[in-house]
Structure formats: C-alpha cells, structure tokens
Motif scaffolding. Structure first.
Motif, PDB file in Angstrom:
ATOM      1  N   ARG A 265       0.828  -1.214   0.000  1.00 38.25           N
ATOM      2  CA  ARG A 265       0.000   0.000   0.000  1.00 38.25           C
ATOM      3  C   ARG A 265       0.856   1.254   0.000  1.00 38.25           C
ATOM      4  N   TYR A 266       1.995   1.188   0.686  1.00 39.34           N
ATOM      5  CA  TYR A 266       2.870   2.359   0.742  1.00 39.34           C
ATOM      6  C   TYR A 266       3.925   2.336  -0.365  1.00 39.34           C
ATOM      7  N   GLY A 267       3.869   1.340  -1.223  1.00 38.97           N
ATOM      8  CA  GLY A 267       4.802   1.278  -2.343  1.00 38.97           C
ATOM      9  C   GLY A 267       6.247   1.166  -1.907  1.00 38.97           C
ATOM     10  N   VAL A 268       6.507   0.403  -0.852  1.00 39.95           N
ATOM     11  CA  VAL A 268       7.880   0.266  -0.357  1.00 39.95           C
ATOM     12  C   VAL A 268       8.589  -0.869  -1.097  1.00 39.95           C
ATOM     13  N   PRO A 269       9.638  -0.568  -1.866  1.00 36.04           N
ATOM     14  CA  PRO A 269      10.382  -1.647  -2.526  1.00 36.04           C
ATOM     15  C   PRO A 269      11.048  -2.545  -1.482  1.00 36.04           C
ATOM     16  N   ARG A 270      11.059  -3.850  -1.761  1.00 37.75           N
ATOM     17  CA  ARG A 270      11.566  -4.803  -0.773  1.00 37.75           C
ATOM     18  C   ARG A 270      12.527  -5.818  -1.371  1.00 37.75           C
ATOM     19  N   ILE A 271      13.432  -6.294  -0.515  1.00 47.16           N
ATOM     20  CA  ILE A 271      14.169  -7.517  -0.807  1.00 47.16           C
ATOM     21  C   ILE A 271      13.834  -8.503   0.312  1.00 47.16           C
ATOM     22  N   ALA A 272      14.069  -9.784   0.057  1.00 45.08           N
ATOM     23  CA  ALA A 272      13.688 -10.797   1.054  1.00 45.08           C
ATOM     24  C   ALA A 272      14.920 -11.496   1.601  1.00 45.08           C
ATOM     25  N   PHE A 273      14.897 -11.759   2.904  1.00 47.17           N
ATOM     26  CA  PHE A 273      15.976 -12.513   3.550  1.00 47.17           C
ATOM     27  C   PHE A 273      15.353 -13.735   4.217  1.00 47.17           C
ATOM     28  N   VAL A 274      15.685 -14.913   3.693  1.00 43.47           N
ATOM     29  CA  VAL A 274      15.188 -16.147   4.291  1.00 43.47           C
ATOM     30  C   VAL A 274      16.183 -16.547   5.382  1.00 43.47           C
ATOM     31  N   ASN A 275      15.755 -16.319   6.615  1.00 46.38           N
ATOM     32  CA  ASN A 275      16.621 -16.486   7.792  1.00 46.38           C
ATOM     33  C   ASN A 275      16.483 -17.907   8.356  1.00 46.38           C
ATOM     34  N   LYS A 276      17.305 -18.211   9.325  1.00 44.45           N
ATOM     35  CA  LYS A 276      17.262 -19.493  10.057  1.00 44.45           C
ATOM     36  C   LYS A 276      17.581 -20.677   9.151  1.00 44.45           C
ATOM     37  N   MET A 277      18.501 -20.463   8.188  1.00 45.59           N
ATOM     38  CA  MET A 277      18.899 -21.545   7.290  1.00 45.59           C
ATOM     39  C   MET A 277      19.587 -22.683   8.041  1.00 45.59           C
ATOM     40  N   ASP A 278      20.001 -22.424   9.280  1.00 41.44           N
ATOM     41  CA  ASP A 278      20.668 -23.460  10.077  1.00 41.44           C
ATOM     42  C   ASP A 278      19.674 -24.390  10.777  1.00 41.44           C
ATOM     43  N   ARG A 279      18.386 -24.045  10.780  1.00 42.22           N
ATOM     44  CA  ARG A 279      17.412 -24.847  11.533  1.00 42.22           C
ATOM     45  C   ARG A 279      17.099 -26.168  10.850  1.00 42.22           C
ATOM     46  N   ALA A 280      16.763 -27.172  11.656  1.00 42.02           N
ATOM     47  CA  ALA A 280      16.310 -28.454  11.101  1.00 42.02           C
ATOM     48  C   ALA A 280      15.044 -28.189  10.298  1.00 42.02           C
ATOM     49  N   GLY A 281      15.000 -28.671   9.074  1.00 46.49           N
ATOM     50  CA  GLY A 281      13.822 -28.464   8.233  1.00 46.49           C
ATOM     51  C   GLY A 281      13.893 -27.201   7.394  1.00 46.49           C
ATOM     52  N   ALA A 282      14.984 -26.441   7.504  1.00 44.33           N
ATOM     53  CA  ALA A 282      15.133 -25.223   6.684  1.00 44.33           C
ATOM     54  C   ALA A 282      15.152 -25.612   5.208  1.00 44.33           C
ATOM     55  N   ASP A 283      14.395 -24.882   4.407  1.00 43.32           N
ATOM     56  CA  ASP A 283      14.280 -25.242   2.991  1.00 43.32           C
ATOM     57  C   ASP A 283      14.082 -23.958   2.181  1.00 43.32           C
ATOM     58  N   LEU A 284      15.153 -23.489   1.561  1.00 45.16           N
ATOM     59  CA  LEU A 284      15.081 -22.233   0.813  1.00 45.16           C
ATOM     60  C   LEU A 284      14.071 -22.332  -0.329  1.00 45.16           C
ATOM     61  N   ASP A 285      14.111 -23.455  -1.076  1.00 46.13           N
ATOM     62  CA  ASP A 285      13.212 -23.569  -2.230  1.00 46.13           C
ATOM     63  C   ASP A 285      11.744 -23.504  -1.804  1.00 46.13           C
ATOM     64  N   ALA A 286      11.418 -24.180  -0.701  1.00 45.59           N
ATOM     65  CA  ALA A 286      10.027 -24.159  -0.227  1.00 45.59           C
ATOM     66  C   ALA A 286       9.648 -22.751   0.225  1.00 45.59           C
ATOM     67  N   ALA A 287      10.573 -22.059   0.902  1.00 47.79           N
ATOM     68  CA  ALA A 287      10.288 -20.686   1.342  1.00 47.79           C
ATOM     69  C   ALA A 287      10.073 -19.782   0.128  1.00 47.79           C
ATOM     70  N   VAL A 288      10.892 -19.980  -0.904  1.00 45.05           N
ATOM     71  CA  VAL A 288      10.766 -19.171  -2.125  1.00 45.05           C
ATOM     72  C   VAL A 288       9.424 -19.440  -2.802  1.00 45.05           C
TER      73      VAL A 288
END
Ligand code: GDP
Length: 412
Positions: free
Chosen positions: A131-154
């Motif tokens: 709504r405010y037109g704020v450009p964003r980038i994404a950081f998928v955190n906690k990649m060290d956790r059991a079950g971390a899955d970048l592809d699923a998060a993406v």
C-alpha cells in the motif's frame, strides 16, 4: 562524538538508505537488526535476544515481551553508505505503528523463517508495504534450523505474496551444516568461519558448480522475461553480465515487479554482509522515490528531496528517552540546524529545534544539521505528536503520504 559518525556529513543523498525490516514475530527481525548493527560497528558487543540485551529492543516493556513494540531509528555506515534503520513492530496488534514507520521508509528487508516460509503476519505486513509502495528484498533467515528449505520458502513467497522471486544465492550445506552461499551474480562462494566471524570468498565449490550454473540461468531467464535490457543481453550473449543483471534486478525491485531473495542465519552471523550489500545495490536512495506530496489550505504541492528547498519533515515517532523527549523526523526537503524555528503545521504552533541527534538505538550522537532524505531525532521540541508535519514557517504545508492500492508509488 564518534569518528565514524562524523563522516556522515560526507554521505551524499544517493548514499542514504532509509530501511525497515519487516517480519512475522519470531522470524528473526531483532537478530538481523543486531547483526547489522554489529557488522556496521554501531555496536561493538553482540546482543542476544534470549539474554534481553539487544540494542533495538531497549525499552523495558519490549524486553519483557520479547517483541519490538516501539520503532527505533538507528543510523549506521556500510561501504560508504548511511543506512538509517527504522525498526518496525512485527506484532499485528501494533499495525498502526507499522504503518507510521512504513510512511518514512524508502525500502525494506522482509525477513522470513526458512522452516515456516511466509506466515500470516508476514503476509499482512507485506500487503501494508504494498500500500505504501515500499520496494523490498527478502531474507530467508534461520537456514541453520532443522527443516530449513530455501526452495520451499521461495515457493511460498511466489504463491502467498504473489510476487516473482529472484533468488540470487545458492546455499552451501543444509541445516546445521549451512556454512555459506554461492553468490549467483558473481559466481563466487562466501563461506563463514564459525569460530572467527569472518567470511571467506572463493570459487564455487566443485560439487555445486552444475547447480549454481542452473540457478544462475534461471535467474537470467526470469530477469529477461521481466526486463528489456536483461532480455537484450540474454538474446545476444552467452550470459547476462553481472552489472546488467544487477541493474535489472534493481529496476524490478524499485518498480515492485519482483523481489530479490537472499538467505542466511542471522543467529549464526551468516549471510548478513551480502544482505547489506544487497540493501545498497537494490533498494532506493531518497532521490529515487517520487517527491513527497503535501497540501496547504486546499492546494496540493510537491516537495523534492532537495536540501536547498524549504524545510519539511514528518514526525514518525515521539519517544520519552532517559535524556528527555526525542522527536524522530524524516526530513523530506530542506535543511534544519539547531536553534531553527519550525512550524507544526497542523497545530499552527511554532517550535524551536534543540539538539539534532543521530540515534544508535539507545545512544545518540549530535550532528550540526539534518537535510532532505535524512532521519534524525531532535530534542527540545515540546508538544509535537507522531504524524505531525514540521516545516519552515514561511512555507507551511501538511505532508500527505500517498496511500494507494497501486504496487509502487511514492512512499513519502
Ligand atoms: P523477531 O521476533 O522477528 O524480532 O525475532 P528474534 O530475532 O527475536 O528471533 C526469534 C528467535 O529466533 C530467537 O530465539 C532467536 O535467537 C532465534 N533466531 C533468530 N535468528 C535465527 C537463526 O538464524 N537461526 C536460528 N536457529 N534461530 C534464530
């Protein structure tokens, strides 16, 4: 005064990033903020959330609840750029305050949990940022956790946020063995040394070479689909060069047409340096956002981010600090100095500016002036409330941040 913050004056307007970190509660916003402050030298001791010693959560109430309730604006330097970090509350109960923070941001990092992906609150904060037109980038955190899955998060970013992800990294190692990333733009690896907090750059590991090439190609294809300059190189050459790809990703980010995705583990201090590089590379400086809209007695006007224009600033937070009342300002145009008289346009009352401070969470550094594009706190202002406009008495106006349904407009 600290020497590194004195150099702030030398940072040009194009070197400023007014940044917010948006997240579902528990995704790691506080930890990411801590690591940014640590890496940029704004704090020299790493805070730990579970010890209640983090720098941004300095209010006792925040510590008690373990969530960030009040926005704190923190100034830090990275690679010649000044990053003004505006802490936005993640808890849905405080969405009014999120919205007020969003008004003064030029760009944001959205933090996601690598196990949970996009959660309901991340979705609602994402919509507010739209709504405010704020450009964003994404950081998928906690990649060290059991079950971390970048592809699923993406995939959850693609499906739930309905935005095209542009994944610029390939993780090295999984879960507890997550040690670094391949930077798909430069095709180099970044590996963090667990013991010493250092990052080592090297060639892409042999075992990941094919996968890295495949993902780089995917990134190029997606960029070519969305961006004419990327398409031109994609058709004419074996690969899109890193500078063209970076420029294309930046354009797409500024237009809200796609989101650059990085990953890491803030807790383990992995991935935050490339995140800061990405903030500088992809998110806008004050001159990149459209001029702020304003109004006075029924007549609309626009104010460019020009230090020589009449002064206009939005108060986005008033905080009772131990040293006295602090009024946090986003300066949209003009310049203020200590002792200047300004008009609280809505209240039709003048105020005198006291000390002008750059805030490093609970510490403050005095500066002699604040100019268009900047975020500072001022002391000595007595009765101004959050949401008010302060302006030059000879050029009165009320700032009207446009809130529209369109994806990218001025955030001001
Ligand atoms: P916030 O509510 O979004 O500000 O999240 P916090 O930064 O307070 O983090 C929530 C919890 O997740 C805390 O216990 C952190 O220590 C933990 N945490 C944060 N980042 C990471 C990470 O990268 N890996 C793991 N395993 N835990 C993390």
């Amino acid at each position: 005064m600290r020497a590194d913050l004195n150099r702030d004056h030398l940072v040009p307007l194009t070197g400023i990033r007014n940044l917010g970190i948006l997240a579902h509660v528990d995704a790691g916003k506080t930890t990411v903020t801590e690591r940014i402050l640590y890496l940029t030298g704004a704090v020299h001791r790493r805070g730990e959330v579970h010890e209640g010693t983090t720098v941004t959560d300095f209010d006792p109430l925040e510590r008690d609840r373990g969530i960030t309730i009040f926005a704190a604006a923190v100034s830090c330097l990275w690679d010649g750029h000044r990053i003004n970090l505006i802490d936005t509350p993640g808890h849905v109960d405080f969405s009014d305050e999120v919205e007020r923070s969003l008004r003064v941001l030029d760009g944001a990092v959205a933090v996601f949990d690598a196990v949970a992906g996009v959660e309901p609150q991340s979705e609602s904060v994402w919509r507010q940022a739209d709504r405010y037109g704020v450009p964003r980038i994404a950081f998928v955190n906690k990649m060290d956790r059991a079950g971390a899955d970048l592809d699923a998060a993406v995939e959850s970013i693609r499906e739930r946020l309905r935005v095209t992800p542009l994944v610029v990294q390939l993780p090295i190692g999984r879960e507890d063995g997550f040690t670094g990333v391949v930077d798909l733009l430069r095709m180099r690896s970044l590996v963090w040394d667990a013991g010493r907090d250092t990052v080592m750059e090297g060639p892409v590991p042999e075992a990941l070479a094919d996968e890295a090439r495949r993902r780089r190609r995917l990134l190029e294809e997606t960029a070519a689909e969305l961006h004419p300059a990327a398409l031109e190189e994609f058709c004419a050459r074996p690969e899109i060069s890193a500078p063209t790809l970076t420029a294309a990703l930046r354009d797409l980010t500024l237009r809200g047409e796609a989101v650059v995705v990085l990953c890491g583990s803030a807790y383990r201090n992995r991935g935050v340096e490339p995140l800061l590089d990405a903030v500088v590379a992809y998110l806008p400086a004050p001159p990149d956002v459209p001029p702020v809209r304003a109004e006075w007695e029924g007549a609309g006007q626009e104010r460019p981010a020009d230090p020589a224009a009449p002064f206009a600033a939005l108060v986005f937070k008033v905080h009772a600090a131990p040293t006295g009342r602090l009024t946090y300002l986003r300066v949209y145009s003009g310049t203020i100095r200590r002792g200047d008289v300004v008009l609280d346009a809505g209240a039709r009352r003048t105020e005198r500016i006291g000390r002008i401070l750059r805030v490093q969470a609970d510490r403050h550094t005095e500066t002699d002036r604040a100019t268009a594009g900047d975020i500072v706190a001022v002391a000595g202002v007595k009765a101004v409330r959050a949401g008010a406009t302060l302006c030059a008495p000879g050029a009165p106006l009320v700032l009207e941040p446009p809130v529209t349904a369109s994806p990218v407009v001025s955030v001001a």
